[in-house]
Motif scaffolding. Structure first.
Motif, PDB file in Angstrom:
ATOM      1  N   GLN A  31     -19.972 -13.374 -23.601  1.00 55.09           N
ATOM      2  CA  GLN A  31     -18.614 -13.350 -24.124  1.00 55.09           C
ATOM      3  C   GLN A  31     -17.912 -12.103 -23.618  1.00 55.09           C
ATOM      4  N   LEU A  32     -16.786 -12.308 -22.982  1.00 57.26           N
ATOM      5  CA  LEU A  32     -15.998 -11.208 -22.446  1.00 57.26           C
ATOM      6  C   LEU A  32     -14.715 -11.088 -23.259  1.00 57.26           C
ATOM      7  N   ARG A  33     -14.461  -9.919 -23.792  1.00 57.66           N
ATOM      8  CA  ARG A  33     -13.204  -9.695 -24.503  1.00 57.66           C
ATOM      9  C   ARG A  33     -12.218  -9.109 -23.506  1.00 57.66           C
ATOM     10  N   THR A  34     -11.102  -9.798 -23.345  1.00 59.41           N
ATOM     11  CA  THR A  34     -10.119  -9.382 -22.341  1.00 59.41           C
ATOM     12  C   THR A  34      -8.764  -9.148 -22.980  1.00 59.41           C
ATOM     13  N   SER A  35      -7.941  -8.485 -22.241  1.00 58.63           N
ATOM     14  CA  SER A  35      -6.550  -8.309 -22.624  1.00 58.63           C
ATOM     15  C   SER A  35      -5.714  -8.793 -21.451  1.00 58.63           C
TER      16      SER A  35
END
Length: 192
Positions: A31-35
């Motif tokens: 899981q990659l948390r991106t903005s």
């Protein structure tokens, strides 16, 4: 990988709820948390999510080789450390497509064929199953086969046993072409 855009939520609790829901669907997916969907290419390219050794490790981590996605959909992971006979594999895939096409939603795998220096890649949806040669196995790399079948009403034990039979003794009557393709099943039957 699953990418979630953290800039779309003001609540850390909501982000954690989404994270738990994604993990319940696929605990092995990074899981990659991106903005603003900013993810470096190197992050995506070096996941090794489809590497055969990664697939085997995931298979070993799964309880009994089966994972339940819902009461109606299941996932069966199959593996073989012995090289598969192409003719036996083609017969097995043909039977699976003919007998269970409504139940097989997706099939995907990286396989080691007897006498073939290249990986054999299989993918399909329902009765449309295709295979082709991939890159060569590296020196010292374990030549193992890993295949995942996602569908409805899958009997894992029967699939496991019938898949394992593709590695049985006997000389394969089929071979890949120089272009890395196998003859369509209809051509093989006509030649027999």
């Amino acid at each position: 990988p699953c990418s979630r855009e953290v800039d779309l939520s003001d609540s850390p609790a909501a982000l954690e709820d989404v994270s738990r829901a994604v993990e319940a669907l696929n605990a092995t997916a990074p899981q990659l948390r991106t903005s603003h969907a900013l993810v470096g290419a190197a992050t995506l390219l070096h996941l090794r999510a489809y590497a055969s050794d990664s697939a085997l490790e995931l298979r070993r981590a799964a309880a009994g080789g089966a994972a339940s996605h819902s009461p109606y959909v299941s996932c069966v992971s199959l593996e073989s450390r012995a090289p598969l006979r192409l003719d036996a594999l083609q017969s097995w895939l043909r039977a699976l497509a003919e007998d269970r096409s409504d139940d097989v939603y997706r099939i995907k795998g990286v396989l080691a064929l007897r006498g073939e220096p290249r990986r054999f890649i299989v993918h399909g949806v329902h009765a449309q199953i295709h295979g082709f040669a991939g890159s060569e196995w590296r020196d010292g790399e374990p030549r193992a086969s890993s295949l995942v079948v996602i569908g409805h009403r899958l009997e894992g034990l029967r699939l496991d046993e019938s898949f394992a039979a593709c590695a049985s003794d006997g000389e394969s009557q089929a071979a890949l072409t120089d272009a890395g393709e196998c003859a369509p099943c209809e051509e093989e039957e006509a030649a027999a």
